[in-house]
Design a protein around this motif. Sequence first.
Motif, PDB file in Angstrom:
ATOM      1  N   PHE A   1       0.848  -1.204   0.000  1.00  0.00           N
ATOM      2  CA  PHE A   1       0.000   0.000   0.000  1.00  0.00           C
ATOM      3  C   PHE A   1       0.885   1.256   0.000  1.00  0.00           C
ATOM      4  CE2 PHE A   1      -2.575  -3.191   2.451  1.00  0.00           C
ATOM      5  CZ  PHE A   1      -3.389  -3.539   1.391  1.00  0.00           C
ATOM      6  N   THR A   2       1.790   1.287  -0.918  1.00  0.00           N
ATOM      7  CA  THR A   2       2.860   2.280  -0.943  1.00  0.00           C
ATOM      8  C   THR A   2       2.375   3.731  -0.986  1.00  0.00           C
ATOM      9  OG1 THR A   2       4.287   0.634  -1.927  1.00  0.00           O
ATOM     10  CG2 THR A   2       5.004   2.926  -2.097  1.00  0.00           C
ATOM     11  N   PRO A   3       1.411   4.098  -1.829  1.00  0.00           N
ATOM     12  CA  PRO A   3       0.977   5.507  -1.801  1.00  0.00           C
ATOM     13  C   PRO A   3       0.460   5.929  -0.423  1.00  0.00           C
ATOM     14  CG  PRO A   3       0.190   4.442  -3.792  1.00  0.00           C
ATOM     15  CD  PRO A   3       0.744   3.355  -2.912  1.00  0.00           C
ATOM     16  N   LEU A   4      -0.264   5.040   0.251  1.00  0.00           N
ATOM     17  CA  LEU A   4      -0.750   5.330   1.596  1.00  0.00           C
ATOM     18  C   LEU A   4       0.425   5.484   2.562  1.00  0.00           C
ATOM     19  CD1 LEU A   4      -2.957   5.579   3.782  1.00  0.00           C
ATOM     20  CD2 LEU A   4      -2.914   3.067   3.928  1.00  0.00           C
ATOM     21  N   ALA A   5       1.375   4.560   2.502  1.00  0.00           N
ATOM     22  CA  ALA A   5       2.542   4.616   3.385  1.00  0.00           C
ATOM     23  C   ALA A   5       3.303   5.917   3.199  1.00  0.00           C
ATOM     24  CB  ALA A   5       3.458   3.418   3.115  1.00  0.00           C
ATOM     25  N   CYS A   6       3.528   6.305   1.952  1.00  0.00           N
ATOM     26  CA  CYS A   6       4.263   7.542   1.680  1.00  0.00           C
ATOM     27  C   CYS A   6       3.491   8.757   2.167  1.00  0.00           C
ATOM     28  CB  CYS A   6       4.570   7.653   0.183  1.00  0.00           C
ATOM     29  SG  CYS A   6       5.723   6.386  -0.389  1.00  0.00           S
ATOM     30  N   SER A   7       2.200   8.750   1.995  1.00  0.00           N
ATOM     31  CA  SER A   7       1.362   9.848   2.462  1.00  0.00           C
ATOM     32  C   SER A   7       1.447   9.988   3.984  1.00  0.00           C
ATOM     33  CB  SER A   7      -0.079   9.598   2.029  1.00  0.00           C
ATOM     34  OG  SER A   7      -0.898  10.663   2.404  1.00  0.00           O
ATOM     35  N   ILE A   8       1.381   8.866   4.678  1.00  0.00           N
ATOM     36  CA  ILE A   8       1.492   8.872   6.142  1.00  0.00           C
ATOM     37  C   ILE A   8       2.815   9.500   6.567  1.00  0.00           C
ATOM     38  CG2 ILE A   8       1.864   7.355   8.144  1.00  0.00           C
ATOM     39  CD1 ILE A   8      -0.222   5.435   6.863  1.00  0.00           C
ATOM     40  N   VAL A   9       3.894   9.046   5.965  1.00  0.00           N
ATOM     41  CA  VAL A   9       5.222   9.522   6.365  1.00  0.00           C
ATOM     42  C   VAL A   9       5.392  11.004   6.057  1.00  0.00           C
ATOM     43  CG1 VAL A   9       7.704   9.240   6.008  1.00  0.00           C
ATOM     44  CG2 VAL A   9       6.224   7.222   6.151  1.00  0.00           C
ATOM     45  N   VAL A  10       4.972  11.438   4.892  1.00  0.00           N
ATOM     46  CA  VAL A  10       5.079  12.857   4.537  1.00  0.00           C
ATOM     47  C   VAL A  10       4.302  13.701   5.545  1.00  0.00           C
ATOM     48  CG1 VAL A  10       4.393  14.598   2.827  1.00  0.00           C
ATOM     49  CG2 VAL A  10       5.595  12.522   2.090  1.00  0.00           C
ATOM     50  N   GLY A  11       3.095  13.293   5.888  1.00  0.00           N
ATOM     51  CA  GLY A  11       2.287  14.057   6.839  1.00  0.00           C
ATOM     52  C   GLY A  11       2.914  14.154   8.216  1.00  0.00           C
ATOM     53  N   VAL A  12       3.375  13.035   8.737  1.00  0.00           N
ATOM     54  CA  VAL A  12       3.990  13.029  10.062  1.00  0.00           C
ATOM     55  C   VAL A  12       5.272  13.856  10.060  1.00  0.00           C
ATOM     56  CG1 VAL A  12       5.100  11.561  11.794  1.00  0.00           C
ATOM     57  CG2 VAL A  12       2.952  10.833  10.759  1.00  0.00           C
ATOM     58  N   MET A  13       6.054  13.733   9.008  1.00  0.00           N
ATOM     59  CA  MET A  13       7.337  14.445   8.969  1.00  0.00           C
ATOM     60  C   MET A  13       7.169  15.952   8.763  1.00  0.00           C
ATOM     61  SD  MET A  13       9.586  12.409   9.838  1.00  0.00           S
ATOM     62  CE  MET A  13       8.661  11.117  10.667  1.00  0.00           C
ATOM     63  N   ILE A  14       6.108  16.383   8.113  1.00  0.00           N
ATOM     64  CA  ILE A  14       5.844  17.823   8.028  1.00  0.00           C
ATOM     65  C   ILE A  14       5.589  18.379   9.426  1.00  0.00           C
ATOM     66  CG2 ILE A  14       4.155  19.553   7.258  1.00  0.00           C
ATOM     67  CD1 ILE A  14       4.017  17.975   4.601  1.00  0.00           C
ATOM     68  N   ASN A  15       4.833  17.643  10.240  1.00  0.00           N
ATOM     69  CA  ASN A  15       4.620  18.078  11.621  1.00  0.00           C
ATOM     70  C   ASN A  15       5.927  18.078  12.399  1.00  0.00           C
ATOM     71  OD1 ASN A  15       1.658  18.449  12.828  1.00  0.00           O
ATOM     72  ND2 ASN A  15       1.580  17.210  10.984  1.00  0.00           N
ATOM     73  N   ALA A  16       6.765  17.077  12.179  1.00  0.00           N
ATOM     74  CA  ALA A  16       8.068  17.036  12.859  1.00  0.00           C
ATOM     75  C   ALA A  16       8.940  18.210  12.421  1.00  0.00           C
ATOM     76  CB  ALA A  16       8.763  15.708  12.566  1.00  0.00           C
ATOM     77  N   MET A  17       8.905  18.552  11.135  1.00  0.00           N
ATOM     78  CA  MET A  17       9.669  19.713  10.667  1.00  0.00           C
ATOM     79  C   MET A  17       9.148  20.997  11.295  1.00  0.00           C
ATOM     80  SD  MET A  17      10.619  19.075   6.669  1.00  0.00           S
ATOM     81  CE  MET A  17       9.179  18.174   6.138  1.00  0.00           C
ATOM     82  N   TYR A  18       7.846  21.100  11.428  1.00  0.00           N
ATOM     83  CA  TYR A  18       7.243  22.301  11.999  1.00  0.00           C
ATOM     84  C   TYR A  18       7.771  22.552  13.418  1.00  0.00           C
ATOM     85  CZ  TYR A  18       3.794  25.538  13.831  1.00  0.00           C
ATOM     86  OH  TYR A  18       3.191  26.614  14.417  1.00  0.00           O
ATOM     87  N   VAL A  19       7.789  21.502  14.242  1.00  0.00           N
ATOM     88  CA  VAL A  19       8.187  21.696  15.638  1.00  0.00           C
ATOM     89  C   VAL A  19       9.693  21.798  15.811  1.00  0.00           C
ATOM     90  CG1 VAL A  19       6.107  20.638  16.576  1.00  0.00           C
ATOM     91  CG2 VAL A  19       8.141  19.244  16.238  1.00  0.00           C
ATOM     92  N   THR A  20      10.472  21.385  14.834  1.00  0.00           N
ATOM     93  CA  THR A  20      11.929  21.463  14.953  1.00  0.00           C
ATOM     94  C   THR A  20      12.518  22.591  14.095  1.00  0.00           C
ATOM     95  OG1 THR A  20      12.173  19.760  13.237  1.00  0.00           O
ATOM     96  CG2 THR A  20      12.194  19.021  15.537  1.00  0.00           C
ATOM     97  N   TRP A  21      11.663  23.341  13.431  1.00  0.00           N
ATOM     98  CA  TRP A  21      12.112  24.391  12.522  1.00  0.00           C
ATOM     99  C   TRP A  21      13.028  25.401  13.203  1.00  0.00           C
ATOM    100  CZ3 TRP A  21      11.772  24.303   7.411  1.00  0.00           C
ATOM    101  CH2 TRP A  21      12.077  25.474   6.712  1.00  0.00           C
ATOM    102  N   SER A  22      12.686  25.793  14.416  1.00  0.00           N
ATOM    103  CA  SER A  22      13.474  26.820  15.107  1.00  0.00           C
ATOM    104  C   SER A  22      14.892  26.339  15.439  1.00  0.00           C
ATOM    105  CB  SER A  22      12.772  27.271  16.391  1.00  0.00           C
ATOM    106  OG  SER A  22      12.683  26.192  17.304  1.00  0.00           O
ATOM    107  N   GLY A  23      15.115  25.033  15.416  1.00  0.00           N
ATOM    108  CA  GLY A  23      16.446  24.490  15.666  1.00  0.00           C
ATOM    109  C   GLY A  23      17.359  24.587  14.459  1.00  0.00           C
ATOM    110  N   GLY A  24      16.823  25.063  13.344  1.00  0.00           N
ATOM    111  CA  GLY A  24      17.612  25.169  12.121  1.00  0.00           C
ATOM    112  C   GLY A  24      17.754  23.823  11.432  1.00  0.00           C
ATOM    113  N   LEU A  25      18.339  23.854  10.272  1.00  0.00           N
ATOM    114  CA  LEU A  25      18.487  22.622   9.496  1.00  0.00           C
ATOM    115  C   LEU A  25      19.442  21.641  10.165  1.00  0.00           C
ATOM    116  CD1 LEU A  25      17.866  20.982   6.955  1.00  0.00           C
ATOM    117  CD2 LEU A  25      19.684  22.233   5.791  1.00  0.00           C
ATOM    118  N   PHE A  26      20.594  22.124  10.648  1.00  0.00           N
ATOM    119  CA  PHE A  26      21.623  21.231  11.154  1.00  0.00           C
ATOM    120  C   PHE A  26      21.834  21.309  12.658  1.00  0.00           C
ATOM    121  CE2 PHE A  26      22.912  22.034   6.706  1.00  0.00           C
ATOM    122  CZ  PHE A  26      22.759  20.733   6.239  1.00  0.00           C
TER     123      PHE A  26
END
Length: 177
Positions: free
Chosen positions: A89-114
Amino acid sequence: MNITDSRITTETPGRLSAADFGLLLLRVVFGGLLAAVGLQKLLGWFGGQGLAETGSMFEQIGYSPGVFFAAVAGALETLGGLLLLLGLFTPLACSIVVGVMINAMYVTWSGGLFGPTGYQTALLYATAAAVIACTGTGVLALDHGRPWQREGATWAVASILTGVVAAAGVLLLRALM
């Protein structure tokens, strides 16, 4: 060279290509690592904190109720990771990961890229999921040749956009709570 489905391929019919092995390696390592991260949150396995401690951390970063959001994040990481590992169910799996990781990026954004609390890992995971959505899983996947197999540009775009919309929904819900 064979011309099939408007694509030029250099593979011999009936033989596995290097790309198929590469996609298998990517899916197994990436999916396995992501599932382990989810199990860290849910069960405290692999050196994780478990649901109660992860829930407290989620409260501190604005996801309330923390245990609920930690359970959702952990379950989605585990499910998305296992589905990618299996090539199921690859499209579903990829969608799940993209969604979760966007939220993770949002909360870690202030820490900068590296930075030590930066968003580089979440960006890498989201990118890997988007790449798999675009390339498909290869022939060494449970999806391959099945009636439910979905791949190609339309499915890739739909998968990625669904993840983005789901992430936006969670971020909106977070802002309202």
